[in-house]
Write a protein that holds these residues in place. Sequence first.
Motif, PDB file in Angstrom:
ATOM      1  N   MET A  65       0.853  -1.185   0.000  1.00  0.00           N
ATOM      2  CA  MET A  65       0.000   0.000   0.000  1.00  0.00           C
ATOM      3  C   MET A  65       0.885   1.230   0.000  1.00  0.00           C
ATOM      4  SD  MET A  65      -3.173  -1.205   0.170  1.00  0.00           S
ATOM      5  CE  MET A  65      -4.093   0.233   0.625  1.00  0.00           C
ATOM      6  N   SER A  66       0.364   2.307  -0.581  1.00  0.00           N
ATOM      7  CA  SER A  66       1.086   3.572  -0.531  1.00  0.00           C
ATOM      8  C   SER A  66       1.075   4.104   0.892  1.00  0.00           C
ATOM      9  CB  SER A  66       0.427   4.584  -1.477  1.00  0.00           C
ATOM     10  OG  SER A  66      -0.914   4.832  -1.067  1.00  0.00           O
ATOM     11  N   LYS A  67       1.919   5.066   1.186  1.00  0.00           N
ATOM     12  CA  LYS A  67       2.036   5.589   2.544  1.00  0.00           C
ATOM     13  C   LYS A  67       0.744   6.228   3.039  1.00  0.00           C
ATOM     14  CE  LYS A  67       7.041   6.276   2.551  1.00  0.00           C
ATOM     15  NZ  LYS A  67       8.148   7.245   2.738  1.00  0.00           N
ATOM     16  N   ASP A  68      -0.025   6.838   2.119  1.00  0.00           N
ATOM     17  CA  ASP A  68      -1.282   7.459   2.544  1.00  0.00           C
ATOM     18  C   ASP A  68      -2.431   6.450   2.619  1.00  0.00           C
ATOM     19  OD1 ASP A  68      -1.809   6.952  -0.098  1.00  0.00           O
ATOM     20  OD2 ASP A  68      -2.138   9.042  -0.678  1.00  0.00           O
ATOM     21  N   GLY A  69      -2.166   5.201   2.237  1.00  0.00           N
ATOM     22  CA  GLY A  69      -3.166   4.152   2.338  1.00  0.00           C
ATOM     23  C   GLY A  69      -4.259   4.204   1.297  1.00  0.00           C
ATOM     24  N   LYS A  70      -4.107   5.048   0.274  1.00  0.00           N
ATOM     25  CA  LYS A  70      -5.166   5.201  -0.724  1.00  0.00           C
ATOM     26  C   LYS A  70      -4.888   4.474  -2.034  1.00  0.00           C
ATOM     27  CE  LYS A  70      -6.809   9.653   1.039  1.00  0.00           C
ATOM     28  NZ  LYS A  70      -7.114  11.070   0.708  1.00  0.00           N
ATOM     29  N   THR A  71      -3.687   3.946  -2.175  1.00  0.00           N
ATOM     30  CA  THR A  71      -3.325   3.275  -3.428  1.00  0.00           C
ATOM     31  C   THR A  71      -2.753   1.899  -3.143  1.00  0.00           C
ATOM     32  OG1 THR A  71      -2.796   5.422  -4.424  1.00  0.00           O
ATOM     33  CG2 THR A  71      -1.995   3.445  -5.558  1.00  0.00           C
ATOM     34  N   CYS A  72      -3.285   0.889  -3.810  1.00  0.00           N
ATOM     35  CA  CYS A  72      -2.782  -0.476  -3.678  1.00  0.00           C
ATOM     36  C   CYS A  72      -1.602  -0.662  -4.623  1.00  0.00           C
ATOM     37  CB  CYS A  72      -3.886  -1.479  -4.008  1.00  0.00           C
ATOM     38  SG  CYS A  72      -3.330  -3.196  -3.971  1.00  0.00           S
ATOM     39  N   THR A  73      -0.489  -1.144  -4.103  1.00  0.00           N
ATOM     40  CA  THR A  73       0.731  -1.352  -4.909  1.00  0.00           C
ATOM     41  C   THR A  73       1.074  -2.840  -4.998  1.00  0.00           C
ATOM     42  OG1 THR A  73       2.103  -0.981  -2.936  1.00  0.00           O
ATOM     43  CG2 THR A  73       1.632   0.930  -4.331  1.00  0.00           C
ATOM     44  N   LEU A  74       0.034  -3.669  -4.998  1.00  0.00           N
ATOM     45  CA  LEU A  74       0.241  -5.111  -5.075  1.00  0.00           C
ATOM     46  C   LEU A  74       0.944  -5.522  -6.359  1.00  0.00           C
ATOM     47  CD1 LEU A  74      -0.307  -7.931  -3.848  1.00  0.00           C
ATOM     48  CD2 LEU A  74      -2.573  -7.869  -4.910  1.00  0.00           C
ATOM     49  N   ASN A  75       0.814  -4.719  -7.406  1.00  0.00           N
ATOM     50  CA  ASN A  75       1.455  -5.045  -8.686  1.00  0.00           C
ATOM     51  C   ASN A  75       2.776  -4.309  -8.887  1.00  0.00           C
ATOM     52  OD1 ASN A  75       0.296  -2.527  -8.920  1.00  0.00           O
ATOM     53  ND2 ASN A  75      -0.429  -2.835 -11.019  1.00  0.00           N
ATOM     54  N   GLY A  76       3.395  -3.856  -7.811  1.00  0.00           N
ATOM     55  CA  GLY A  76       4.689  -3.198  -7.918  1.00  0.00           C
ATOM     56  C   GLY A  76       5.756  -4.149  -8.454  1.00  0.00           C
ATOM     57  N   SER A  77       6.808  -3.581  -9.022  1.00  0.00           N
ATOM     58  CA  SER A  77       7.843  -4.399  -9.669  1.00  0.00           C
ATOM     59  C   SER A  77       8.504  -5.373  -8.697  1.00  0.00           C
ATOM     60  CB  SER A  77       8.905  -3.495 -10.302  1.00  0.00           C
ATOM     61  OG  SER A  77       9.510  -2.654  -9.313  1.00  0.00           O
ATOM     62  N   ASN A  78       8.683  -4.968  -7.457  1.00  0.00           N
ATOM     63  CA  ASN A  78       9.308  -5.854  -6.471  1.00  0.00           C
ATOM     64  C   ASN A  78       8.410  -7.049  -6.134  1.00  0.00           C
ATOM     65  OD1 ASN A  78      11.422  -4.094  -6.424  1.00  0.00           O
ATOM     66  ND2 ASN A  78      11.025  -3.271  -4.401  1.00  0.00           N
ATOM     67  N   VAL A  79       7.088  -6.809  -6.121  1.00  0.00           N
ATOM     68  CA  VAL A  79       6.150  -7.900  -5.873  1.00  0.00           C
ATOM     69  C   VAL A  79       6.146  -8.854  -7.069  1.00  0.00           C
ATOM     70  CG1 VAL A  79       3.787  -8.519  -5.246  1.00  0.00           C
ATOM     71  CG2 VAL A  79       4.733  -6.329  -4.496  1.00  0.00           C
ATOM     72  N   VAL A  80       6.195  -8.298  -8.283  1.00  0.00           N
ATOM     73  CA  VAL A  80       6.223  -9.128  -9.494  1.00  0.00           C
ATOM     74  C   VAL A  80       7.453 -10.028  -9.490  1.00  0.00           C
ATOM     75  CG1 VAL A  80       6.381  -9.096 -12.012  1.00  0.00           C
ATOM     76  CG2 VAL A  80       4.897  -7.453 -10.839  1.00  0.00           C
ATOM     77  N   GLU A  81       8.604  -9.467  -9.128  1.00  0.00           N
ATOM     78  CA  GLU A  81       9.831 -10.272  -9.067  1.00  0.00           C
ATOM     79  C   GLU A  81       9.708 -11.396  -8.028  1.00  0.00           C
ATOM     80  OE1 GLU A  81      13.136  -7.749  -8.291  1.00  0.00           O
ATOM     81  OE2 GLU A  81      12.931  -6.609 -10.148  1.00  0.00           O
ATOM     82  N   ALA A  82       9.078 -11.084  -6.903  1.00  0.00           N
ATOM     83  CA  ALA A  82       8.908 -12.098  -5.858  1.00  0.00           C
ATOM     84  C   ALA A  82       8.005 -13.232  -6.341  1.00  0.00           C
ATOM     85  CB  ALA A  82       8.324 -11.461  -4.599  1.00  0.00           C
ATOM     86  N   LEU A  83       6.923 -12.870  -7.032  1.00  0.00           N
ATOM     87  CA  LEU A  83       6.015 -13.897  -7.545  1.00  0.00           C
ATOM     88  C   LEU A  83       6.690 -14.708  -8.650  1.00  0.00           C
ATOM     89  CD1 LEU A  83       3.323 -15.266  -7.423  1.00  0.00           C
ATOM     90  CD2 LEU A  83       2.342 -13.432  -8.821  1.00  0.00           C
ATOM     91  N   ASP A  84       7.477 -14.052  -9.483  1.00  0.00           N
ATOM     92  CA  ASP A  84       8.243 -14.775 -10.513  1.00  0.00           C
ATOM     93  C   ASP A  84       9.176 -15.797  -9.875  1.00  0.00           C
ATOM     94  OD1 ASP A  84       7.170 -13.625 -12.772  1.00  0.00           O
ATOM     95  OD2 ASP A  84       8.623 -11.993 -12.843  1.00  0.00           O
ATOM     96  N   PHE A  85       9.761 -15.436  -8.753  1.00  0.00           N
ATOM     97  CA  PHE A  85      10.660 -16.351  -8.042  1.00  0.00           C
ATOM     98  C   PHE A  85       9.892 -17.587  -7.561  1.00  0.00           C
ATOM     99  CE2 PHE A  85      12.221 -17.540  -3.725  1.00  0.00           C
ATOM    100  CZ  PHE A  85      13.382 -18.193  -4.122  1.00  0.00           C
ATOM    101  N   MET A  86       8.709 -17.389  -7.003  1.00  0.00           N
ATOM    102  CA  MET A  86       7.893 -18.512  -6.544  1.00  0.00           C
ATOM    103  C   MET A  86       7.498 -19.414  -7.716  1.00  0.00           C
ATOM    104  SD  MET A  86       5.407 -16.565  -3.782  1.00  0.00           S
ATOM    105  CE  MET A  86       4.775 -18.055  -3.020  1.00  0.00           C
ATOM    106  N   VAL A  87       7.095 -18.796  -8.821  1.00  0.00           N
ATOM    107  CA  VAL A  87       6.704 -19.564 -10.013  1.00  0.00           C
ATOM    108  C   VAL A  87       7.880 -20.370 -10.529  1.00  0.00           C
ATOM    109  CG1 VAL A  87       5.942 -19.374 -12.415  1.00  0.00           C
ATOM    110  CG2 VAL A  87       4.879 -17.941 -10.650  1.00  0.00           C
ATOM    111  N   ARG A  88       9.040 -19.760 -10.524  1.00  0.00           N
ATOM    112  CA  ARG A  88      10.237 -20.429 -11.044  1.00  0.00           C
ATOM    113  C   ARG A  88      10.563 -21.688 -10.229  1.00  0.00           C
ATOM    114  NH1 ARG A  88      12.953 -16.103 -11.287  1.00  0.00           N
ATOM    115  NH2 ARG A  88      14.324 -16.380  -9.467  1.00  0.00           N
ATOM    116  N   ILE A  89      10.425 -21.623  -8.914  1.00  0.00           N
ATOM    117  CA  ILE A  89      10.707 -22.798  -8.091  1.00  0.00           C
ATOM    118  C   ILE A  89       9.694 -23.910  -8.373  1.00  0.00           C
ATOM    119  CG2 ILE A  89      10.735 -23.707  -5.745  1.00  0.00           C
ATOM    120  CD1 ILE A  89      11.999 -21.206  -4.774  1.00  0.00           C
TER     121      ILE A  89
END
Length: 799
Positions: free
Chosen positions: A230-254
């Motif tokens: 979430m953004s600091k003001d709590g008004k924007t969801c950042t679930l699709n941020g690049s760091n989250v995408v990389e983390a999910l790619d890592f899980m998929v790869r395993i």
Amino acid sequence: MRLWKLIIVGFVAAVFLWWLYPSRDIKTKEGVTELMLWAPGTFFLEMEPLLKHFEKENPQYKVVIGQAAARDMVADPQRFLCSVAGDMSPDVIMFDRYAVIEWASRGAFQSINEYLAADQTNLNIAYPVNTNVIVAPALNEVIYKGQMYGIPVLAGDRFLYYNKDMFIRAGLVDKNGDAKPPKNWKELEEYAVKLTKFDKKGRIKQLGFGPNFGNSWLYMYAWQNGAEFMSKDGKTCTLNGSNVVEALDFMVRIYDSLGGAKGVFAFQSTFQAGTLDPFINDKVAMIIHGDWFMQTIATYKPNMNFDTAPAPIPEKRIKDGFKPITWMGGWSYSIPSVSKNKEGAWKMIRWLSSFKAQKMLIAEQAENNASQGRTFIPRLSCDKRMNEYSYKNYVQNNPNLSIPLKKAFQLTIDMLPDAKYRPVTPVGQLLWNQHVIAYENAVYHKADSSKESLDEATKVVQKALDKIHNPPKGKIIEWKWLIIGYLGILVIMVIGIVFYSSRSMSDKGYFRKQWYAGFLCASPWLIGFTIFTGGPILFSIVMSFCHYDILNPARWVGLANFKWIFTEDPLFWTSFWNTIYMVIGVPIGLVAGLAIALLLDIKLRGMTFYRTLFYMPAIVPAVAASILWIWIFNPTHGLLNNVLSIFGVAGPSWLQDAGWSKPSLIIMGLWGVGGSMIIWLAGLKNIPNHLYEAAEVDGAGTWSKFINITLPMLSPYIFFNLIMGLIGTFQIFSQAYIMTQGGPMNSTLFYAYHLFNTAFRYLEMGSASAMAWFLFIIVFSLTVFQLWLSKRWVHYGGD
């Protein structure tokens, strides 16, 4: 019936109902105030001494402990929320911290800021709350917009457990020959592949590492990669941020490197808890789990050769100077906003969260474990003093604990102050659910990429956030006018019926009295329908045009709810088409039920026994049947796949496979065709035998008699079973709720289950009511269409 007789009957009935009204055996003494505490059932026995001590020090209070009879009090809190809406909530509730803020933002919990401030000026209170001794992550988890909504108590963080014997056998050792844990993601992936073994059929028999087995989730890997949700003001969801995408790619790869998520989950579906836990039985080499897992090891394999380490993080993060992280969860004591004894509730929270009470609790837990002959390891506390006390008194010098267990406990304490915690947001549960859906879609490759999967999940969460931060401005519904209008309609209807009947009825005297007596006998049902059915129906109609969460006033929003479910709810059409798919099971069930009925209609000795045998599955409770079929559908050790393997057929993963999950439930449904079989048998018994005799005289064979006599004469029964089957299919709920929770990948998220989630998990009562009325229109339309069509093919006895 004369008036005086009616009065006597009514009085006797009222006295009888009053006598039946349930009451508690234990009465509260005069001058004593009752305090209600809701807590998870596992804490009841251990908390009893604490509550008795509180009552002893505060004789003006009597504490009653209970719990909401919910499968998951956090993910499914409707009983608690309904208690708040009905002004019948407990005075104190032990609630998961991350869920407190979601419902506090809607008015379900009381801010405790004023109580904390008052305590600071009162030096005579016995157990003052000192927030400085609470670990910062836990404290931040219960603060929203400057208000604090609970006192954190229990904590739990996650780290890597690894089996040293399995590491040594695989050659994963340091220069001293000791097991060497992975330090970064690259090593973790390599270890996972090297430690995984397959049988001759290509199925996993030993798992090196499952990214989501244990208690890690995508949250863990994303935080390891520096992500936020979430953004600091709590008004924007950042679930699709690049760091989250990389983390999910890592899980998929395993998962892909281990042969795919489907195979890993099929292997995991065979796991059990306790003494059969796969980690302590050398079936899993590494697992990211919580501190509570130490108790499992200490209880069932205290001398296990294992070790612990912080979960590995990306290599680039190590180079940039970042340290490994963990994430925490846990419980807090909170006060519902409608608590009737808030002062007493706060006094009880002060005691339960005090250092003295926590020491009493841990002593009670230790004693309970000792009485059962089990080694005891304390749970982590949010109180830093308590963790030091637990380590010194129950871990450090405990001869029953192995060195790895002592080391693991110290590791949990060391990592706790910097732990991550789930986002503090009004959409916490939705965010969690969507992050799980995104993870499943990615690892099963339902989405083209991790980014696409996370983008879709982010849209859902963001829409919900926007609705919360920009609430509807419609007019507040005045319920009194609605109730008055409803009562007015009822009065007009009653007057109309009486006027019409008095004008049109020619019978006098005795028959007229009997007519009124008939209405009197039907009055319990009429009154019940008016209050408990007619009222809710009207309420639901109004709600479908309102925004309502049961905690705040309903506001008129017009057709917004219908627009939302048809155009903006991504799961609406998924659940709808999942339900349509299950209609396939209706004709299959009809054919199976009729086939069994034909076999059981043969006049043979002992046929009654077989009819009973085939009917019994239809009366087995849904929960028991579901648990039985979970084992039957087990991909590795299930009965069904074992039978198929005898014939050389490799069975599918059934409930673990999105492509087979719905067919699995259809197959399970055939187990209960005994219910329709009874109806078919009744129909077969009702066919005149002379029709078959006449057909035989004309030279008709078995098939010809079945087509030209049996089916036409059974057409009313076919019609009935068809209508009831379709209605039942559109209401399918229990199997998904118990067996699959809508998964995998929402493949068993049926319409009724999605409606349930919308109403009772997210409290979107307006949208849920709109969904309910759309379902009514669909079922009603199908029923009317079938009634019209039945004129062409249904043949009744008099036709």
